[in-house]
Write an enzyme that holds these catalytic residues in place. Structure first.
Site, PDB file in Angstrom:
ATOM      1  N   HIS A 152       0.862  -1.178   0.000  1.00 42.96           N
ATOM      2  CA  HIS A 152       0.000   0.000   0.000  1.00 42.96           C
ATOM      3  C   HIS A 152       0.901   1.231   0.000  1.00 42.96           C
ATOM      4  O   HIS A 152       2.118   1.111   0.196  1.00 42.96           O
ATOM      5  CB  HIS A 152      -0.865   0.014   1.261  1.00 42.96           C
TER       6      HIS A 152
ATOM      7  N   HIS B  46       6.039   6.490  -0.897  1.00 42.10           N
ATOM      8  CA  HIS B  46       6.745   5.252  -1.223  1.00 42.10           C
ATOM      9  C   HIS B  46       5.821   4.077  -0.927  1.00 42.10           C
ATOM     10  O   HIS B  46       4.848   4.225  -0.185  1.00 42.10           O
ATOM     11  CB  HIS B  46       8.014   5.125  -0.356  1.00 42.10           C
TER      12      HIS B  46
END
Ligand code: 3AM
Length: 181
Positions: free
Chosen positions: A37, A121
């Site tokens: 995620h 990220h």
């Protein structure tokens, strides 16, 4: 009490592309595919009542949907020791705007401000006791990694249950972002 964070779920094909660049760093603990995620805002451990306030605040966030592309790999480290291997994100002003909107909505609802700069990220692996030098080949090999673009048409409130064998992330609520026609 409930441990919460806000993030983007990733489409199945993007998560599969990410698992395609797993491996090749001895000592790295690769994430389960279902955990991949992009975190927008860590909230932390709060009461159920406060969680309701956070949910109400997130429901009021208004931002457009957008397309996002994952690009490159990198790391967070402490000194010479790797902590996190990640896939990066192509520069996206809508993503940064969404993150700012979420941050201010949560702070208005009583969440302490996040002091750290947002560095988008997707965590691929967590590492302990692994030298950055041991991952140089990995960074060189996957420097041109790309996945997407994919549509971001919602963001998600996740709960996180930490267990000895890793965390379980559960989507608790979605907040829609209208895509341009
Ligand atoms: O997206 P990633 O996996 O990098 O590192 C934790 C994870 O981020 C981060 O929240 C995400 C879901 O657990 N996280 C955990 N504790 C944190 C903290 N105290 C934190 N982020 C900021 N502050």
């Amino acid at each position: 009490m409930i441990r919460l964070f806000v993030g983007l779920e990733l489409p199945e094909d993007i998560r599969l592309a990410l698992t395609g660049i797993f491996g090749g760093v001895p000592g790295a603990d690769w994430e389960p595919t279902e955990n991949l995620h992009l975190t927008l805002r860590f909230i932390g451990e709060i009461s159920e009542g406060d969680a309701e306030d956070m949910h109400d605040a997130l429901m009021r966030v208004r931002a457009p949907g957008f397309a996002l592309t994952l690009s490159g790999v990198g790391h967070f480290s402490t000194g010479d020791e790797l902590r996190v291997l990640w896939a990066g994100v192509e520069k996206s002003e809508p993503l940064l705007q969404l993150q700012r909107n979420i941050e201010s909505a949560l702070v208005r609802a009583g969440s302490p401000p996040e002091g750290r700069r947002f560095r988008p990220h997707v965590t691929l692996a967590r590492c302990a006791g692994v030298s950055v030098l041991r991952a140089q080949g990995y960074f060189a090999h996957h420097a041109l990694f790309r996945a997407g673009p994919f549509d971001v048409d919602r963001f998600t409130l996740f709960s996180s249950h930490r267990r000895t064998d890793g965390a379980i992330y559960t989507p608790e609520a979605d907040y829609l972002l209208p895509l341009p026609a």
